[in-house]
Design a protein around this motif. Structure first.
Motif, short mmCIF file in Angstrom:
data_model
loop_
_atom_site.label_atom_id
_atom_site.label_comp_id
_atom_site.label_asym_id
_atom_site.label_seq_id
_atom_site.Cartn_x
_atom_site.Cartn_y
_atom_site.Cartn_z
N ILE A 2 30.25 29.89 -17.29
CA ILE A 2 31.41 29.00 -17.32
C ILE A 2 32.52 29.65 -18.15
O ILE A 2 32.30 30.07 -19.28
CB ILE A 2 31.07 27.63 -17.93
CG1 ILE A 2 29.92 26.97 -17.20
CG2 ILE A 2 32.30 26.72 -17.98
CD1 ILE A 2 30.21 26.60 -15.78
N TYR A 3 33.71 29.73 -17.56
CA TYR A 3 34.89 30.24 -18.25
C TYR A 3 35.88 29.10 -18.38
O TYR A 3 36.00 28.26 -17.49
CB TYR A 3 35.53 31.40 -17.48
CG TYR A 3 34.66 32.63 -17.46
CD1 TYR A 3 34.82 33.61 -18.43
CD2 TYR A 3 33.69 32.80 -16.49
CE1 TYR A 3 34.02 34.74 -18.43
CE2 TYR A 3 32.88 33.93 -16.48
CZ TYR A 3 33.05 34.89 -17.45
OH TYR A 3 32.26 36.01 -17.45
N VAL A 4 36.61 29.08 -19.52
CA VAL A 4 37.56 28.01 -19.81
C VAL A 4 38.92 28.64 -20.10
O VAL A 4 39.02 29.58 -20.89
CB VAL A 4 37.08 27.17 -21.01
CG1 VAL A 4 38.05 26.05 -21.32
CG2 VAL A 4 35.68 26.63 -20.76
N PHE A 5 39.95 28.08 -19.47
CA PHE A 5 41.30 28.62 -19.59
C PHE A 5 42.29 27.51 -19.93
O PHE A 5 42.20 26.40 -19.41
CB PHE A 5 41.76 29.24 -18.26
CG PHE A 5 40.86 30.32 -17.77
CD1 PHE A 5 41.09 31.63 -18.11
CD2 PHE A 5 39.78 30.02 -16.97
CE1 PHE A 5 40.26 32.64 -17.64
CE2 PHE A 5 38.94 31.00 -16.50
CZ PHE A 5 39.18 32.33 -16.84
N LYS A 6 43.27 27.85 -20.76
CA LYS A 6 44.42 27.00 -21.00
C LYS A 6 45.43 27.35 -19.93
O LYS A 6 45.71 28.53 -19.69
CB LYS A 6 45.00 27.28 -22.39
CG LYS A 6 46.25 26.50 -22.70
CD LYS A 6 46.76 26.84 -24.08
CE LYS A 6 48.04 26.10 -24.37
NZ LYS A 6 48.54 26.36 -25.73
N THR A 7 46.01 26.34 -19.26
CA THR A 7 46.96 26.59 -18.18
C THR A 7 48.24 25.78 -18.37
O THR A 7 48.31 24.91 -19.23
CB THR A 7 46.36 26.24 -16.80
OG1 THR A 7 46.34 24.82 -16.64
CG2 THR A 7 44.97 26.82 -16.61
N SER A 8 49.19 26.08 -17.52
CA SER A 8 50.43 25.29 -17.49
C SER A 8 50.50 24.41 -16.24
O SER A 8 51.58 23.94 -15.88
CB SER A 8 51.66 26.22 -17.56
OG SER A 8 51.70 27.06 -16.42
N VAL A 9 49.37 24.18 -15.61
CA VAL A 9 49.30 23.29 -14.44
C VAL A 9 49.43 21.86 -14.95
O VAL A 9 48.67 21.44 -15.82
CB VAL A 9 47.96 23.48 -13.69
CG1 VAL A 9 47.87 22.51 -12.53
CG2 VAL A 9 47.81 24.92 -13.22
N ASN A 10 50.41 21.12 -14.43
CA ASN A 10 50.69 19.79 -14.99
C ASN A 10 50.48 18.62 -14.03
O ASN A 10 50.34 17.49 -14.49
CB ASN A 10 52.13 19.74 -15.50
CG ASN A 10 52.30 20.52 -16.77
OD1 ASN A 10 51.63 20.28 -17.75
ND2 ASN A 10 53.21 21.49 -16.74
N THR A 11 50.49 18.86 -12.74
CA THR A 11 50.47 17.74 -11.80
C THR A 11 49.38 17.92 -10.75
O THR A 11 48.90 19.03 -10.50
CB THR A 11 51.82 17.60 -11.07
OG1 THR A 11 52.00 18.74 -10.22
CG2 THR A 11 52.98 17.47 -12.05
#
Length: 68
Positions: A2-11
């Motif tokens: 499992i990999y975890v990422f911070k994103t700028s996906v908002n909607t």
């Protein structure tokens, strides 16, 4: 793994925009938690695929940084 990422996906619309490409790239599953302040993307894949996910989001105009 499992990999975890911070994103700028908002909607949800942005998630839909990415869903086809993510489904093709990530064979074992993924999700984006829009309620989390970091808009966390979790994927179940290998290291090579996780690099591809970062590249995919960047090509689509989103920020994406792996969280440790």
């Amino acid at each position: 793994m499992i990999y975890v990422f911070k994103t700028s996906v908002n909607t949800r619309e942005e998630v839909k925009l990415l869903s086809t490409d993510l489904n093709e790239l990530v064979q074992h599953g993924w999700n984006i938690d829009l309620d989390d302040c970091d808009k966390v993307l979790r994927i179940d894949c290998n290291a090579e695929t996780s690099d591809g996910v970062v590249e995919l989001l960047h090509r689509r105009g989103f920020d994406c940084v792996e969280l440790s």
